[in-house]
Design a protein around this motif. Structure first.
Motif, PDB file in Angstrom:
ATOM      1  N   ALA A 188       7.591  -3.809  -2.711  1.00  0.00           N
ATOM      2  CA  ALA A 188       7.353  -2.501  -2.109  1.00  0.00           C
ATOM      3  C   ALA A 188       7.089  -1.459  -3.187  1.00  0.00           C
ATOM      4  O   ALA A 188       7.373  -1.662  -4.370  1.00  0.00           O
ATOM      5  N   ARG A 189       6.579  -0.335  -2.768  1.00  0.00           N
ATOM      6  CA  ARG A 189       6.354   0.798  -3.660  1.00  0.00           C
ATOM      7  C   ARG A 189       7.626   1.641  -3.726  1.00  0.00           C
ATOM      8  O   ARG A 189       8.510   1.526  -2.863  1.00  0.00           O
ATOM      9  N   PRO A 190       7.749   2.498  -4.707  1.00  0.00           N
ATOM     10  CA  PRO A 190       8.934   3.346  -4.811  1.00  0.00           C
ATOM     11  C   PRO A 190       9.190   4.137  -3.526  1.00  0.00           C
ATOM     12  O   PRO A 190       8.258   4.661  -2.910  1.00  0.00           O
ATOM     13  N   SER A 231      -4.757  -1.469  -0.550  1.00  0.00           N
ATOM     14  CA  SER A 231      -4.979  -0.027  -0.500  1.00  0.00           C
ATOM     15  C   SER A 231      -4.537   0.619  -1.813  1.00  0.00           C
ATOM     16  O   SER A 231      -5.024   0.265  -2.877  1.00  0.00           O
ATOM     17  N   GLY A 232      -3.570   1.543  -1.789  1.00  0.00           N
ATOM     18  CA  GLY A 232      -3.086   2.139  -3.029  1.00  0.00           C
ATOM     19  C   GLY A 232      -2.392   1.149  -3.927  1.00  0.00           C
ATOM     20  O   GLY A 232      -2.291   1.358  -5.143  1.00  0.00           O
ATOM     21  N   GLY A 233      -1.928   0.039  -3.370  1.00  0.00           N
ATOM     22  CA  GLY A 233      -1.335  -1.017  -4.184  1.00  0.00           C
ATOM     23  C   GLY A 233      -2.333  -1.656  -5.126  1.00  0.00           C
ATOM     24  O   GLY A 233      -1.956  -2.226  -6.154  1.00  0.00           O
ATOM     25  N   ALA A 234      -3.622  -1.552  -4.793  1.00  0.00           N
ATOM     26  CA  ALA A 234      -4.665  -2.045  -5.698  1.00  0.00           C
ATOM     27  C   ALA A 234      -4.725  -1.182  -6.949  1.00  0.00           C
ATOM     28  O   ALA A 234      -4.912  -1.683  -8.067  1.00  0.00           O
ATOM     29  N   GLN A 235      -4.588   0.133  -6.781  1.00  0.00           N
ATOM     30  CA  GLN A 235      -4.549   1.042  -7.927  1.00  0.00           C
ATOM     31  C   GLN A 235      -3.336   0.724  -8.811  1.00  0.00           C
ATOM     32  O   GLN A 235      -3.447   0.687 -10.043  1.00  0.00           O
ATOM     33  N   VAL A 236      -2.199   0.460  -8.175  1.00  0.00           N
ATOM     34  CA  VAL A 236      -0.995   0.104  -8.928  1.00  0.00           C
ATOM     35  C   VAL A 236      -1.207  -1.190  -9.703  1.00  0.00           C
ATOM     36  O   VAL A 236      -0.911  -1.266 -10.905  1.00  0.00           O
ATOM     37  N   ALA A 237      -1.743  -2.211  -9.042  1.00  0.00           N
ATOM     38  CA  ALA A 237      -1.985  -3.491  -9.711  1.00  0.00           C
ATOM     39  C   ALA A 237      -2.921  -3.315 -10.897  1.00  0.00           C
ATOM     40  O   ALA A 237      -2.712  -3.895 -11.972  1.00  0.00           O
ATOM     41  N   GLY A 277       0.814  -1.213   0.000  1.00  0.00           N
ATOM     42  CA  GLY A 277       0.000   0.000   0.000  1.00  0.00           C
ATOM     43  C   GLY A 277       0.848   1.264   0.000  1.00  0.00           C
ATOM     44  O   GLY A 277       2.062   1.224  -0.239  1.00  0.00           O
ATOM     45  N   ASP A 278       0.215   2.396   0.313  1.00  0.00           N
ATOM     46  CA  ASP A 278       0.906   3.680   0.247  1.00  0.00           C
ATOM     47  C   ASP A 278       1.915   3.880   1.366  1.00  0.00           C
ATOM     48  O   ASP A 278       2.752   4.773   1.289  1.00  0.00           O
ATOM     49  N   GLY A 279       1.812   3.075   2.417  1.00  0.00           N
ATOM     50  CA  GLY A 279       2.792   3.148   3.480  1.00  0.00           C
ATOM     51  C   GLY A 279       2.623   4.363   4.384  1.00  0.00           C
ATOM     52  O   GLY A 279       1.539   4.940   4.508  1.00  0.00           O
ATOM     53  N   TYR A 280       3.727   4.772   5.000  1.00  0.00           N
ATOM     54  CA  TYR A 280       3.724   5.879   5.964  1.00  0.00           C
ATOM     55  C   TYR A 280       3.911   7.192   5.213  1.00  0.00           C
ATOM     56  O   TYR A 280       4.952   7.830   5.275  1.00  0.00           O
ATOM     57  N   ALA A 281       2.880   7.581   4.487  1.00  0.00           N
ATOM     58  CA  ALA A 281       2.975   8.746   3.602  1.00  0.00           C
ATOM     59  C   ALA A 281       2.847  10.067   4.349  1.00  0.00           C
ATOM     60  O   ALA A 281       3.479  11.059   3.983  1.00  0.00           O
ATOM     61  N   TYR A 282       2.016  10.086   5.392  1.00  0.00           N
ATOM     62  CA  TYR A 282       1.780  11.307   6.166  1.00  0.00           C
ATOM     63  C   TYR A 282       1.932  11.005   7.653  1.00  0.00           C
ATOM     64  O   TYR A 282       1.606   9.898   8.108  1.00  0.00           O
ATOM     65  N   ASN A 283       2.400  12.000   8.418  1.00  0.00           N
ATOM     66  CA  ASN A 283       2.486  11.817   9.853  1.00  0.00           C
ATOM     67  C   ASN A 283       1.165  12.181  10.526  1.00  0.00           C
ATOM     68  O   ASN A 283       0.186  12.527   9.845  1.00  0.00           O
ATOM     69  N   LYS A 284       1.151  12.141  11.851  1.00  0.00           N
ATOM     70  CA  LYS A 284      -0.112  12.361  12.565  1.00  0.00           C
ATOM     71  C   LYS A 284      -0.614  13.791  12.458  1.00  0.00           C
ATOM     72  O   LYS A 284      -1.756  14.081  12.827  1.00  0.00           O
ATOM     73  N   TYR A 285       0.234  14.681  11.978  1.00  0.00           N
ATOM     74  CA  TYR A 285      -0.171  16.067  11.791  1.00  0.00           C
ATOM     75  C   TYR A 285      -0.634  16.342  10.355  1.00  0.00           C
ATOM     76  O   TYR A 285      -0.925  17.474  10.000  1.00  0.00           O
ATOM     77  N   SER A 336      11.277  11.782  -4.167  1.00  0.00           N
ATOM     78  CA  SER A 336      10.902  13.018  -3.482  1.00  0.00           C
ATOM     79  C   SER A 336       9.522  12.802  -2.872  1.00  0.00           C
ATOM     80  O   SER A 336       8.831  11.833  -3.206  1.00  0.00           O
ATOM     81  N   GLN A 337       9.118  13.683  -1.996  1.00  0.00           N
ATOM     82  CA  GLN A 337       7.855  13.497  -1.289  1.00  0.00           C
ATOM     83  C   GLN A 337       6.665  13.379  -2.224  1.00  0.00           C
ATOM     84  O   GLN A 337       5.663  12.743  -1.880  1.00  0.00           O
ATOM     85  N   ARG A 338       6.742  13.947  -3.398  1.00  0.00           N
ATOM     86  CA  ARG A 338       5.623  13.853  -4.336  1.00  0.00           C
ATOM     87  C   ARG A 338       5.351  12.401  -4.729  1.00  0.00           C
ATOM     88  O   ARG A 338       4.218  12.061  -5.073  1.00  0.00           O
ATOM     89  N   HIS A 339       6.375  11.547  -4.656  1.00  0.00           N
ATOM     90  CA  HIS A 339       6.199  10.160  -5.081  1.00  0.00           C
ATOM     91  C   HIS A 339       5.438   9.310  -4.073  1.00  0.00           C
ATOM     92  O   HIS A 339       5.092   8.167  -4.379  1.00  0.00           O
ATOM     93  N   TRP A 340       5.181   9.823  -2.885  1.00  0.00           N
ATOM     94  CA  TRP A 340       4.257   9.121  -1.994  1.00  0.00           C
ATOM     95  C   TRP A 340       3.096  10.011  -1.567  1.00  0.00           C
ATOM     96  O   TRP A 340       2.342   9.685  -0.675  1.00  0.00           O
TER      97      TRP A 340
END
Length: 252
Positions: A96-98, A144-150, A58-66, A108-112
């Motif tokens: 894994a995802r990029p 999750s987002g890995g479904a979109q990738v698949a 999936g998209d992983g730890y893309a955003y923190n709690k803030y 860069s952050q745009r990639h997640w």
């Protein structure tokens, strides 16, 4: 203001649940070089001519709690790895995802965040899978987002012999998803809905969590309509409660 603090917190549930797991000895860690990214993978290949099963993270730890983009999107949850590592098929790949686990110069952050499904991302995942499976049959399992990738590497690309797609809490139409959550669009990303006719021709099954606030069942139902089976998993949230489906998936 695009999104409330409570909404951010709910969406960030998908990255919670940090844990560690034991990696079975038959799985070998390999970095796969593509034209853009180096991708992390764990591979069990015991019969190179047999069917392959590829688990796309999936998209992983893309955003923190803030609600701010992180510096490292490596997933904290090990759910997808657990399912992959329990799969007794001859050839099983956890992909894994990029920028997860290893960083490439292009990362860069745009990639997640906004570009998590950008053409260079999809091309890299396609190249990695093609390098591993060649012309053999492959089943793609995306979380999750890995479904979109698949979906995108199957419907927007040519060259993989995809026999089935399985999604778990799949984000299949991210435009509908961002409208539902009232969050900023993934405006640098491809969207599977633009390749719907090709996608829906592929045999597929979709698991959705009854208690999933991130990808609620109705979003998947709106996208799939009556074109493929959708299984609602009781008591499953976005990142937990999926243990009951493991046995079914590994039999595919």
């Amino acid at each position: 203001m695009k999104i409330s603090v409570l909404k951010i917190f709910a969406i960030l549930l998908l990255i919670s649940g940090c844990s560690s797991i034991s990696i079975p000895s038959e799985f070998v860690y390999k970095e796969i070089k593509t034209d853009t990214f180096n991708l992390a993978s764990w591979q069990k290949i015991t019969n190179p001519k047999a069917k392959y099963k590829v688990y796309v993270e999936g998209d992983g730890y893309a955003y923190n709690k803030y609600g701010r983009p992180t510096k490292d999107p490596t997933p904290r949850s090990k759910m997808m790895q657990k399912i992959a590592f329990s799969d007794q098929n001859a050839n099983v790949i956890y992909l894994a995802r990029p920028c997860q686990y290893i960083k490439s110069p292009i990362c860069s952050q745009r990639h997640w965040t906004t570009a998590r499904f950008a053409p260079e991302v999809i091309n890299a995942q396609y190249q990695a899978i093609k390098e591993i499976v060649g012309n053999n049959d492959v089943v793609l399992i995306g979380f999750s987002g890995g479904a979109q990738v698949a979906g995108l590497i199957s419907a927007a690309k040519q060259g993989l012999n995809v026999k089935k797609i399985i999604t778990i809490a799949g984000n299949l139409d991210h435009q509908n998803w961002i409208e539902y959550h009232n969050i900023s669009p993934l405006n640098e990303s491809l969207n599977l809905i633009d390749y719907y006719d090709n996608f829906i021709k592929i045999p597929q099954i979709h698991y959705v969590g009854e208690d999933d606030d991130i990808i609620p069942p109705h979003l998947v139902q709106q996208f799939i309509k009556n074109n493929a089976p959708i299984i609602i998993v009781p008591n499953a949230s976005h990142n937990s409660g999926w243990g009951s489906i493991g046995d079914d998936i590994v039999k595919e």
